[in-house]
Design a protein around this motif. Sequence first.
Motif, short mmCIF file in Angstrom:
data_model
loop_
_atom_site.label_atom_id
_atom_site.label_comp_id
_atom_site.label_asym_id
_atom_site.label_seq_id
_atom_site.Cartn_x
_atom_site.Cartn_y
_atom_site.Cartn_z
N THR A 43 -2.47 16.43 4.40
CA THR A 43 -3.38 15.29 4.28
C THR A 43 -4.30 15.51 3.09
O THR A 43 -4.57 16.63 2.69
CB THR A 43 -4.23 15.12 5.56
OG1 THR A 43 -5.08 13.99 5.41
CG2 THR A 43 -5.09 16.33 5.82
N GLU A 44 -4.75 14.41 2.55
CA GLU A 44 -5.73 14.46 1.47
C GLU A 44 -6.84 13.50 1.84
O GLU A 44 -6.60 12.32 2.02
CB GLU A 44 -5.10 14.03 0.14
CG GLU A 44 -6.09 13.91 -1.00
CD GLU A 44 -5.49 13.26 -2.23
OE1 GLU A 44 -6.26 12.95 -3.15
OE2 GLU A 44 -4.27 13.06 -2.24
N ILE A 45 -8.05 14.02 2.01
CA ILE A 45 -9.18 13.17 2.37
C ILE A 45 -10.12 13.13 1.19
O ILE A 45 -10.66 14.14 0.79
CB ILE A 45 -9.87 13.70 3.64
CG1 ILE A 45 -8.87 13.73 4.80
CG2 ILE A 45 -11.08 12.85 3.99
CD1 ILE A 45 -9.43 14.30 6.08
N ARG A 46 -10.28 11.95 0.63
CA ARG A 46 -11.05 11.80 -0.59
C ARG A 46 -12.53 11.58 -0.32
O ARG A 46 -12.99 11.58 0.80
CB ARG A 46 -10.47 10.63 -1.40
CG ARG A 46 -9.01 10.86 -1.80
CD ARG A 46 -8.45 9.69 -2.56
NE ARG A 46 -7.05 9.90 -2.89
CZ ARG A 46 -6.28 8.97 -3.41
NH1 ARG A 46 -6.73 7.76 -3.65
NH2 ARG A 46 -5.02 9.24 -3.69
N LYS A 55 -11.50 7.37 2.47
CA LYS A 55 -10.12 7.03 2.10
C LYS A 55 -9.24 8.23 2.41
O LYS A 55 -9.46 9.32 1.92
CB LYS A 55 -10.00 6.64 0.63
CG LYS A 55 -8.58 6.21 0.23
CD LYS A 55 -8.51 5.68 -1.18
CE LYS A 55 -9.23 4.35 -1.32
NZ LYS A 55 -8.58 3.28 -0.51
N THR A 56 -8.23 8.02 3.25
CA THR A 56 -7.37 9.10 3.72
C THR A 56 -5.94 8.84 3.29
O THR A 56 -5.44 7.72 3.44
CB THR A 56 -7.45 9.20 5.26
OG1 THR A 56 -8.81 9.42 5.63
CG2 THR A 56 -6.59 10.34 5.78
N THR A 57 -5.27 9.86 2.77
CA THR A 57 -3.91 9.74 2.29
C THR A 57 -2.97 10.60 3.12
O THR A 57 -3.23 11.80 3.31
CB THR A 57 -3.79 10.16 0.81
OG1 THR A 57 -4.67 9.34 0.03
CG2 THR A 57 -2.36 10.00 0.31
N ILE A 63 0.96 6.91 1.81
CA ILE A 63 0.24 5.83 2.48
C ILE A 63 -1.25 6.16 2.52
O ILE A 63 -1.64 7.28 2.84
CB ILE A 63 0.76 5.63 3.92
CG1 ILE A 63 2.23 5.21 3.90
CG2 ILE A 63 -0.07 4.59 4.66
CD1 ILE A 63 2.87 5.17 5.27
N THR A 64 -2.09 5.18 2.17
CA THR A 64 -3.53 5.39 2.22
C THR A 64 -4.17 4.39 3.17
O THR A 64 -3.67 3.28 3.37
CB THR A 64 -4.17 5.24 0.83
OG1 THR A 64 -3.99 3.90 0.36
CG2 THR A 64 -3.56 6.21 -0.17
N VAL A 65 -5.30 4.79 3.74
CA VAL A 65 -6.04 3.93 4.64
C VAL A 65 -7.49 4.38 4.63
O VAL A 65 -7.78 5.57 4.42
CB VAL A 65 -5.46 4.01 6.08
CG1 VAL A 65 -5.65 5.39 6.67
CG2 VAL A 65 -6.04 2.93 6.98
N ASP A 66 -8.39 3.44 4.79
CA ASP A 66 -9.80 3.77 4.92
C ASP A 66 -10.10 3.96 6.40
O ASP A 66 -9.80 3.09 7.22
CB ASP A 66 -10.68 2.64 4.37
CG ASP A 66 -10.53 2.46 2.88
OD1 ASP A 66 -9.89 3.33 2.23
OD2 ASP A 66 -11.04 1.45 2.35
N LEU A 67 -10.72 5.09 6.75
CA LEU A 67 -11.08 5.39 8.13
C LEU A 67 -12.59 5.57 8.24
O LEU A 67 -13.23 6.02 7.28
CB LEU A 67 -10.37 6.66 8.61
CG LEU A 67 -8.84 6.59 8.67
CD1 LEU A 67 -8.25 7.94 9.08
CD2 LEU A 67 -8.37 5.48 9.61
#
Length: 203
Positions: A43-46, A55-57, A63-67
């Motif tokens: 995982t990559e958490i920006r 923003k999590t990848t 796939i990216t999504v804002d959590l």
Amino acid sequence: MSPTIRSGRLLVSALAAAAVTGGVVASSTAGAAPVTPRAGAVTEIRAELRAGWVKTTDAPTGITVDLPGKATVEKHTERVLGHDVTSRGYLVQTGEGFVVFAVTDVPDSYDIRLEAELQAFVEGMKQETGASLISTGAEMTTVEGRPALDARIATDEGERMTGSTLLVDGDRYLVQAVTVGPEANEKALDKTHREIVDSMRIP
């Protein structure tokens, strides 16, 4: 009948059950407890976005999504149709409830049927965790041009919980977002769910 992706179902249902059971998942449930990301976790958490959103990848798929916060990560692998199938679940606890975002790799020979995956998710909650869940108002839609099923979910006994789940057919992976919490927080949960769905980007 086509099999459902059990790995995604088990992972998401176990994590989402934390909300239904007040944040406590039985330690005897294999792979259920969320853990902090380990070194080398996929995982990559920006950097943080608005008001604590992150923003999590999902690194393997892009796939990216804002959590609504920094996610803890759970990885699970099992055999499906003779292949090792891996799910990666990202869990965030908020003031309103819980958010789970999960990506499950899918074998080439697997036929994703979103209605069946939704039913497996609902049934899996009861079978794997004892939490009774129903789905209502499921609607077919699209996310990034891909078929998706958006449904309301709620408990039908015990403490009243409510929320939403979105399942997306990503061809090579099944994507699911779950937002759930106490019924009193329904409006805030709906807003969070919509922001998550709107932020999702699938390469």
